[in-house]
Scaffold this motif. Structure first.
Motif, PDB file in Angstrom:
ATOM      1  N   ARG A  53       0.838  -1.198   0.000  1.00 16.10           N
ATOM      2  CA  ARG A  53       0.000   0.000   0.000  1.00 16.10           C
ATOM      3  C   ARG A  53       0.872   1.248   0.000  1.00 16.10           C
ATOM      4  O   ARG A  53       0.569   2.224  -0.689  1.00 16.10           O
ATOM      5  N   ASP A  54       1.989   1.222   0.725  1.00 19.56           N
ATOM      6  CA  ASP A  54       2.903   2.363   0.740  1.00 19.56           C
ATOM      7  C   ASP A  54       3.469   2.662  -0.643  1.00 19.56           C
ATOM      8  O   ASP A  54       3.678   3.820  -0.992  1.00 19.56           O
ATOM      9  N   VAL A  57       0.835   4.622  -2.481  1.00 23.36           N
ATOM     10  CA  VAL A  57       0.741   5.982  -1.946  1.00 23.36           C
ATOM     11  C   VAL A  57       1.908   6.835  -2.428  1.00 23.36           C
ATOM     12  O   VAL A  57       1.722   7.954  -2.908  1.00 23.36           O
ATOM     13  N   THR A  58       3.123   6.311  -2.318  1.00 24.76           N
ATOM     14  CA  THR A  58       4.300   7.062  -2.768  1.00 24.76           C
ATOM     15  C   THR A  58       4.219   7.339  -4.260  1.00 24.76           C
ATOM     16  O   THR A  58       4.553   8.436  -4.723  1.00 24.76           O
ATOM     17  N   LEU A  60       1.815   8.045  -6.055  1.00 23.07           N
ATOM     18  CA  LEU A  60       0.917   9.145  -6.409  1.00 23.07           C
ATOM     19  C   LEU A  60       1.670  10.456  -6.619  1.00 23.07           C
ATOM     20  O   LEU A  60       1.229  11.310  -7.377  1.00 23.07           O
ATOM     21  N   GLU A 103      -6.530   7.965  -5.761  1.00 25.04           N
ATOM     22  CA  GLU A 103      -6.552   8.797  -4.550  1.00 25.04           C
ATOM     23  C   GLU A 103      -7.785   8.479  -3.698  1.00 25.04           C
ATOM     24  O   GLU A 103      -7.692   8.378  -2.471  1.00 25.04           O
ATOM     25  N   VAL A 106      -7.187   5.046  -2.042  1.00 22.18           N
ATOM     26  CA  VAL A 106      -6.227   5.153  -0.933  1.00 22.18           C
ATOM     27  C   VAL A 106      -6.888   5.782   0.286  1.00 22.18           C
ATOM     28  O   VAL A 106      -6.694   5.318   1.422  1.00 22.18           O
ATOM     29  N   THR A 109      -8.955   3.202   2.005  1.00 21.35           N
ATOM     30  CA  THR A 109      -8.171   2.220   2.759  1.00 21.35           C
ATOM     31  C   THR A 109      -7.743   2.788   4.109  1.00 21.35           C
ATOM     32  O   THR A 109      -7.685   2.057   5.096  1.00 21.35           O
ATOM     33  N   SER A 110      -7.461   4.082   4.151  1.00 21.59           N
ATOM     34  CA  SER A 110      -7.030   4.687   5.416  1.00 21.59           C
ATOM     35  C   SER A 110      -8.174   4.779   6.420  1.00 21.59           C
ATOM     36  O   SER A 110      -7.939   4.897   7.621  1.00 21.59           O
ATOM     37  N   PHE A 115      -3.033   4.980   8.247  1.00 21.28           N
ATOM     38  CA  PHE A 115      -1.598   4.851   7.986  1.00 21.28           C
ATOM     39  C   PHE A 115      -0.834   4.954   9.304  1.00 21.28           C
ATOM     40  O   PHE A 115      -1.132   5.784  10.146  1.00 21.28           O
TER      41      PHE A 115
END
Length: 134
Positions: A53-54, A57-58, A60, A103, A106, A109-110, A115
């Motif tokens: 998942r990181d 995110v990165t 993006l 986006e 993500v 998911t948070s 996170f």
């Protein structure tokens, strides 16, 4: 959110094809470090990839990943597109996904697992039992 899963389906461009491909991003609270992306084949089967998942995110905001999965914004051509590259011994795929859709995924998911709280939602004992019973 009252569920431990997030699923988002969308059409994406695969390898620059004019024919869009149905894809599905998914996330499970019980596997808080990973996201899945699946692509529907013309035979109705799904081909699935799991990655961090990181990494998503990165990717993006900047190029991320050095292995089989790489994610980056498409700043050269269209800032609204996110590029996902998947590589295996069987081939290579370049997927163009709407950045706004990723986006939104993500963010959802948070809501399931914030996170930084992934370790609180991960049952390490169950994982060790699963991999050692093989």
């Amino acid at each position: 959110m009252n569920t431990d899963a997030v699923t988002q389906s969308q059409f994406v461009s695969l390898n620059g094809s004019a024919q869009p491909v149905l894809s599905r991003l998914s996330y499970l609270g019980g596997e808080p470090f990973a996201v899945n992306i699946a692509f529907r084949t013309d035979r109705g089967r799904w081909v699935e990839w799991t990655f961090s998942r990181d990494l998503l995110v990165t990717g993006l905001s900047e190029p991320a990943g050095i292995g089989d999965v790489r994610v980056r914004p498409d700043l050269a051509a269209d800032e609204s597109i996110l590029i996902l590259e998947i590589e295996s011994p069987d081939g290579y795929a370049l997927v163009e996904i709407e950045r706004e859709d990723v986006e939104r995924f993500v963010a959802a998911t948070s809501e399931v697992v914030p996170f930084g709280a992934e370790s609180d939602s991960f049952d390490i004992d169950a994982f060790i039992a699963e991999i050692t019973s093989v």
